[in-house]
Design a protein around this motif. Structure first.
Motif, PDB file in Angstrom:
ATOM      1  N   GLU A  40     -21.332 -39.073  -5.482  1.00  0.00           N
ATOM      2  CA  GLU A  40     -19.935 -38.706  -5.686  1.00  0.00           C
ATOM      3  C   GLU A  40     -19.750 -37.887  -6.962  1.00  0.00           C
ATOM      4  N   ALA A  41     -18.879 -36.893  -6.879  1.00  0.00           N
ATOM      5  CA  ALA A  41     -18.568 -36.097  -8.061  1.00  0.00           C
ATOM      6  C   ALA A  41     -17.644 -36.886  -8.979  1.00  0.00           C
ATOM      7  N   SER A  44     -12.007 -35.008 -11.858  1.00  0.00           N
ATOM      8  CA  SER A  44     -11.721 -33.762 -12.564  1.00  0.00           C
ATOM      9  C   SER A  44     -10.934 -34.065 -13.825  1.00  0.00           C
ATOM     10  N   ARG A 119     -24.893 -24.255 -14.371  1.00  0.00           N
ATOM     11  CA  ARG A 119     -25.205 -24.545 -12.961  1.00  0.00           C
ATOM     12  C   ARG A 119     -25.492 -26.030 -12.774  1.00  0.00           C
ATOM     13  N   GLU A 122     -22.245 -27.627 -12.497  1.00  0.00           N
ATOM     14  CA  GLU A 122     -21.609 -27.315 -11.214  1.00  0.00           C
ATOM     15  C   GLU A 122     -22.062 -28.278 -10.125  1.00  0.00           C
ATOM     16  N   THR A 123     -23.284 -28.832 -10.260  1.00  0.00           N
ATOM     17  CA  THR A 123     -23.741 -29.805  -9.259  1.00  0.00           C
ATOM     18  C   THR A 123     -22.889 -31.071  -9.282  1.00  0.00           C
ATOM     19  N   ASP A 125     -19.668 -30.738  -9.906  1.00  0.00           N
ATOM     20  CA  ASP A 125     -18.343 -30.136  -9.755  1.00  0.00           C
ATOM     21  C   ASP A 125     -17.594 -30.128 -11.087  1.00  0.00           C
ATOM     22  N   ARG A 127     -16.709 -27.869 -14.452  1.00  0.00           N
ATOM     23  CA  ARG A 127     -16.667 -26.552 -15.087  1.00  0.00           C
ATOM     24  C   ARG A 127     -16.086 -26.749 -16.477  1.00  0.00           C
TER      25      ARG A 127
END
Length: 367
Positions: A40-41, A44, A119, A122-123, A125, A127
């Motif tokens: 799971e990410a 945010s 990058r 980014e895996t 999610d 930024r």
């Protein structure tokens, strides 16, 4: 509710990454780890990424008063004898110019390594809003003879009034050279790192969005396998063709395209993405290095009455500069001067704005 996440980039992409959650008053309210194998990410949230300071060169430089592009070029020139490799492979970030005209903080990092870090995030999610070196998150001491010190993983971060470095423990005594060390630990260290990350004087992403995406850093082992597959795939295709194995050839071609788009997302709509990606990976910096190229560019622009250099960035295809000048034929003079210096010049765009010409040139890329 947490206001921000302070994420510590690990020294290897396969290691877990610890993070701190900070509330609106800057207090650390929670701690945790991001596991590279988690499914799971994470939620945010505003994120400040703290990079290993051993991979970032920080210096306080005496730079001339000028615009940001010119100051960055001057910083590159000043770093030419200190960088481990060519300075054209670095992203250079600057602090705000001191009001008193004093030394200006400069942080330089390998552009490929910075891309690898981004990058990797980014895996998850993620930024990041900023990327800062760990040693600049430590509070600067008030006295030159006392440095702030902290254990950062296997390394030690040191911070002086105009000094910051992260080194192996056995080098600390030599670096300190008799200075007293104020060690931060535990909750005091967490609080200092959180506050420092939120108010860091430089951001390594300062020029990131103005550069083309490059190949990920080999040393950090994030996208090295992907890059290798991309480079090998034409050989696979040739072998498959020789054996009349069209299925294998098509599969290799699809793999190469996937790899190309992962390295350069803007190639998603390009017909032959793999070939274009290989061309970009093979593109070289200006001959003689960026410092030499920038010196020639400054000299050429100064010889054109009323011309100014607005911007200078490095991309996968060399040095790109933006010039503000009076007339279109000014480019002929600049082109001639740079040709004498052995530099190739490609006109990318020229447009009129407010009675002036704005031209973008690529200098010295191998083609």
């Amino acid at each position: 509710m947490s206001h921000a996440r302070i994420l510590f980039i690990p020294t290897h992409a396969t290691l877990p990454a610890r993070f701190l959650l900070v509330d609106r008053e800057g207090r650390v309210v929670a701690r945790g780890e991001l596991d590279p194998h988690q499914a799971e990410a994470p939620p945010s949230i505003r994120t400040i990424a703290v990079a290993p300071g051993a991979d970032v060169m920080t210096r306080w430089l005496d730079l001339p008063p000028c615009n940001m592009a010119q100051a960055r070029a001057a910083a590159r020139w000043a770093l030419r004898d200190q960088a481990a490799g060519e300075v054209d492979g670095l992203d250079v970030a600057l602090s705000a110019a001191p009001a008193d005209g004093g030394l200006r903080l400069t942080a330089a990092v390998s552009s490929k390594l910075l891309q690898a870090w981004l990058r990797w995030m980014e895996t998850f999610d993620i930024r990041p809003d900023a990327v800062v070196p760990d040693n600049l998150c430590l509070p600067a001491p008030l006295e030159a003879e006392t440095w702030t010190a902290a254990q950062m993983g296997a390394d030690v971060a040191l911070r002086g009034p105009t000094f910051a470095v992260t080194v192996q423990p056995d080098l600390v005594e030599a670096m300190a050279a008799g200075r007293a060390l104020d060690w931060l630990e535990g909750e005091a260290l967490e609080a200092a790192l959180a506050a420092g990350a939120m108010a860091a004087p430089v951001d390594l992403l300062q020029v990131h969005d103005r550069r083309e995406r490059g190949q990920a850093a080999k040393g950090w082992r994030l996208a090295a396998g992907l890059a290798a597959a991309l480079l090998i795939s034409p050989l696979i295709m040739m072998a498959a063709e020789g054996l009349r194995d069209r299925a294998a050839a098509d599969g290799a071609g699809a793999e190469a395209r996937i790899g190309a788009v992962k390295l350069y997302p803007e190639l998603a709509t390009t017909k032959d993405a793999a070939a274009e990606a290989l061309r970009r990976l093979d593109a070289g910096p200006p001959p003689g290095g960026t410092a030499r190229a920038m010196s020639a560019v400054f000299a050429a622009v100064e010889r054109v009455p009323g011309a100014e250099l607005d911007d200078a960035t490095l991309g996968g295809e060399g040095l790109r500069v933006t010039m503000n000048h009076a007339a279109f034929n000014d480019l002929d003079a600049v082109r001639a001067d740079l040709a004498e210096a052995g530099l190739a010049v490609v006109d990318e765009t020229s447009a009129e704005e407010g009675g002036r010409m704005i031209s973008t040139l690529t200098i010295g890329g191998d083609r």
